[in-house]
Design an enzyme around this catalytic site. Structure first.
Site, PDB file in Angstrom:
ATOM      1  N   LYS A   1      -0.806  11.570 -15.088  1.00 20.31           N
ATOM      2  CA  LYS A   1      -0.637  11.569 -16.554  1.00 20.31           C
ATOM      3  C   LYS A   1      -2.021  11.587 -17.198  1.00 20.31           C
ATOM      4  O   LYS A   1      -2.896  10.818 -16.811  1.00 20.31           O
ATOM      5  CB  LYS A   1       0.128  10.317 -16.984  1.00 20.31           C
ATOM      6  CG  LYS A   1       1.510  10.234 -16.380  1.00 20.31           C
ATOM      7  CD  LYS A   1       2.484   9.628 -17.393  1.00 20.31           C
ATOM      8  CE  LYS A   1       3.914   9.781 -16.968  1.00 20.31           C
ATOM      9  NZ  LYS A   1       4.268   8.987 -15.780  1.00 20.31           N
TER      10      LYS A   1
ATOM     11  N   GLU B   1      -7.619  12.172  -9.716  1.00 23.60           N
ATOM     12  CA  GLU B   1      -6.740  12.181  -8.545  1.00 23.60           C
ATOM     13  C   GLU B   1      -5.282  12.400  -8.960  1.00 23.60           C
ATOM     14  O   GLU B   1      -4.792  11.769  -9.893  1.00 23.60           O
ATOM     15  CB  GLU B   1      -6.885  10.847  -7.814  1.00 23.60           C
ATOM     16  CG  GLU B   1      -6.027  10.773  -6.571  1.00 23.60           C
ATOM     17  CD  GLU B   1      -6.296   9.512  -5.757  1.00 23.60           C
ATOM     18  OE1 GLU B   1      -7.465   9.265  -5.410  1.00 23.60           O
ATOM     19  OE2 GLU B   1      -5.330   8.776  -5.489  1.00 23.60           O
TER      20      GLU B   1
ATOM     21  N   TYR C   1      -2.255  12.331   0.023  1.00 19.47           N
ATOM     22  CA  TYR C   1      -1.481  12.744   1.204  1.00 19.47           C
ATOM     23  C   TYR C   1      -0.592  11.579   1.606  1.00 19.47           C
ATOM     24  O   TYR C   1      -1.086  10.447   1.750  1.00 19.47           O
ATOM     25  CB  TYR C   1      -2.474  13.047   2.329  1.00 19.47           C
ATOM     26  CG  TYR C   1      -1.897  13.689   3.562  1.00 19.47           C
ATOM     27  CD1 TYR C   1      -1.500  15.024   3.556  1.00 19.47           C
ATOM     28  CD2 TYR C   1      -1.775  12.972   4.741  1.00 19.47           C
ATOM     29  CE1 TYR C   1      -0.996  15.622   4.700  1.00 19.47           C
ATOM     30  CE2 TYR C   1      -1.272  13.567   5.898  1.00 19.47           C
ATOM     31  CZ  TYR C   1      -0.889  14.898   5.857  1.00 19.47           C
ATOM     32  OH  TYR C   1      -0.404  15.490   7.004  1.00 19.47           O
TER      33      TYR C   1
ATOM     34  N   ALA D   1     -10.469   5.993  10.169  1.00 15.57           N
ATOM     35  CA  ALA D   1     -10.924   7.185   9.444  1.00 15.57           C
ATOM     36  C   ALA D   1     -12.144   7.808  10.127  1.00 15.57           C
ATOM     37  O   ALA D   1     -12.320   9.035  10.107  1.00 15.57           O
ATOM     38  CB  ALA D   1     -11.238   6.816   7.999  1.00 15.57           C
TER      39      ALA D   1
ATOM     40  N   ASP E   1      -2.061   4.274   5.828  1.00 16.71           N
ATOM     41  CA  ASP E   1      -1.297   3.113   6.319  1.00 16.71           C
ATOM     42  C   ASP E   1       0.091   3.608   6.675  1.00 16.71           C
ATOM     43  O   ASP E   1       0.689   4.365   5.911  1.00 16.71           O
ATOM     44  CB  ASP E   1      -1.160   2.054   5.219  1.00 16.71           C
ATOM     45  CG  ASP E   1      -2.524   1.540   4.772  1.00 16.71           C
ATOM     46  OD1 ASP E   1      -3.301   1.128   5.651  1.00 16.71           O
ATOM     47  OD2 ASP E   1      -2.795   1.576   3.559  1.00 16.71           O
TER      48      ASP E   1
ATOM     49  N   ALA F   1       1.039   9.283   3.932  1.00 20.38           N
ATOM     50  CA  ALA F   1       0.938   8.945   5.354  1.00 20.38           C
ATOM     51  C   ALA F   1       2.318   8.878   6.002  1.00 20.38           C
ATOM     52  O   ALA F   1       2.450   9.009   7.213  1.00 20.38           O
ATOM     53  CB  ALA F   1       0.199   7.616   5.523  1.00 20.38           C
TER      54      ALA F   1
END
Ligand code: FAD
Length: 302
Positions: free
Chosen positions: A281, A17, A49, A124, A109, A51
């Site tokens: 990283k 991710e 993304y 969701a 959130d 929020a």
């Protein structure tokens, strides 16, 4: 590649991710790391993304750039808080046009200090349904529409203390057509194994990936405690970090060692996949692979 095809191809999936950098200089650094991640041959990568709104466009840009410049398959996260149905349709249209096959559908959130705006979505699940409704209108080139991943919480989501109700909510997301569940990060594998078993008992058959985030600094540990509310830090881990606390390199070694042992045990217990929260990283993830004695994810599938 549609998630259903990824899962059919890879008996075990490793995924990484990333988040879109806020500063222009961060993009070069990230693409330097991405080249290193690429050599680990993940099944897919994902891009978070915000929020809050300020970096939302960057998620699209990063996903498209990863698709254009690397061999990696990138899945955008999409959160529905503070979005209208029209805005979500617009975003899905852009992804469909760009050839993006999958979405990680989340509620998100509302960030502290930002007043909630128009909000057509409560959960969701509503976003999963909106994606399926978008496809039902024939707006996605793949007949199957988008592959959809959703989030799950081995140690519970703080807003739903009733764990049985929470399981019902997860099952609703799966039943609405999700292809994959990605777990919140955790440090105690027993919590994950028990949750996986409870998911099975609840009749959830959707594949579940384990979310792993190595601790690399004390500040990072504190941020995790804040962002991943409900996640428990085992006493043995906290003791090991405390012993090393005067030396940042030792703290990172302790964190990576702990994550390595988590991965080893997850693999031994037949986990369907591991999703690494990388913070852009590659060092920690690469060291985990080295510690496991493998050069790439291919060897983890054997
Ligand atoms: P939901 O599934 O909607 O659940 C949220 C809460 O509502 C839960 O307590 C659930 O039990 C409850 N609930 C669900 N349905 C109902 C119902 N019908 N009635 C009452 N209560 C209900 N955040 C970001 O902002 N950007 C990201 O990119 C991002 N990526 C993430 C990736 C992963 C893998 C994970 C695990 C989390 C990520 N998050 C991200 C954080 C996530 O948005 C938050 O944890 C958020 O609080 C919950 O999102 P969700 O999709 O699980 O929501």
């Amino acid at each position: 590649m549609h998630l259903a095809d990824v899962l059919a191809r890879d008996s075990f999936t490793a995924s990484f991710e990333f988040f879109p950098p806020k500063q222009p200089g961060g993009w070069d650094a990230l693409f330097g790391s991405i080249a290193e991640f690429e050599s680990l041959k993940p099944s897919f990568v994902s891009v978070t993304y915000g929020a809050g709104g300020s970096t939302r466009q960057f998620t699209h840009d990063l996903v498209v750039r990863i698709r254009q410049e690397t061999s990696l398959d990138a899945i955008p996260h999409l959160t529905c808080v503070n979005h209208t149905t029209g805005e979500i349709d617009e975003i899905l249209t852009r992804y469909a046009r760009a050839g993006v096959s999958n979405i990680l559908a989340l509620r998100g959130d509302t960030p502290r200090g930002i007043a909630p705006t128009v909000n057509d979505f409560a959960h969701a699940l509503d976003l999963v349904k909106a994606v399926r409704a978008f496809e039902a209108r024939g707006l996605h080139p793949d007949q199957r529409g988008f592959g959809i991943a959703v989030a799950g919480y081995p140690e519970g989501h703080p807003e739903t203390p009733n764990t049985l109700t929470q399981m019902d909510h997860l099952k609703s997301k799966c039943d609405a057509g999700s292809d994959l569940v990605i777990s919140q990060l955790f440090f105690d594998n027993h919590a994950f194994f028990d949750w996986r078993e409870r998911c099975e008992l609840a009749g959830i058959t959707t594949p579940i990936l384990a979310g792993i985030m190595p601790i690399t600094s004390i500040a990072g540990l504190k941020r995790m405690a804040d962002l991943a509310g409900g996640t428990r830090f085992p006493a043995a881990l906290l003791r090991a970090v405390r012993r090393a606390q005067d030396d940042p390199e030792s703290v990172a070694r302790v964190g990576v060692h702990w994550a390595t042992e988590q991965c080893r045990s997850l693999l031994d217990h037949g986990v369907r996949g591991i999703h690494f929260y990388t913070l852009n990283k590659s060092d920690a993830t690469r060291t985990i692979y080295q510690n496991l004695g493998v050069r790439s994810s291919e060897a983890l599938r054997e």
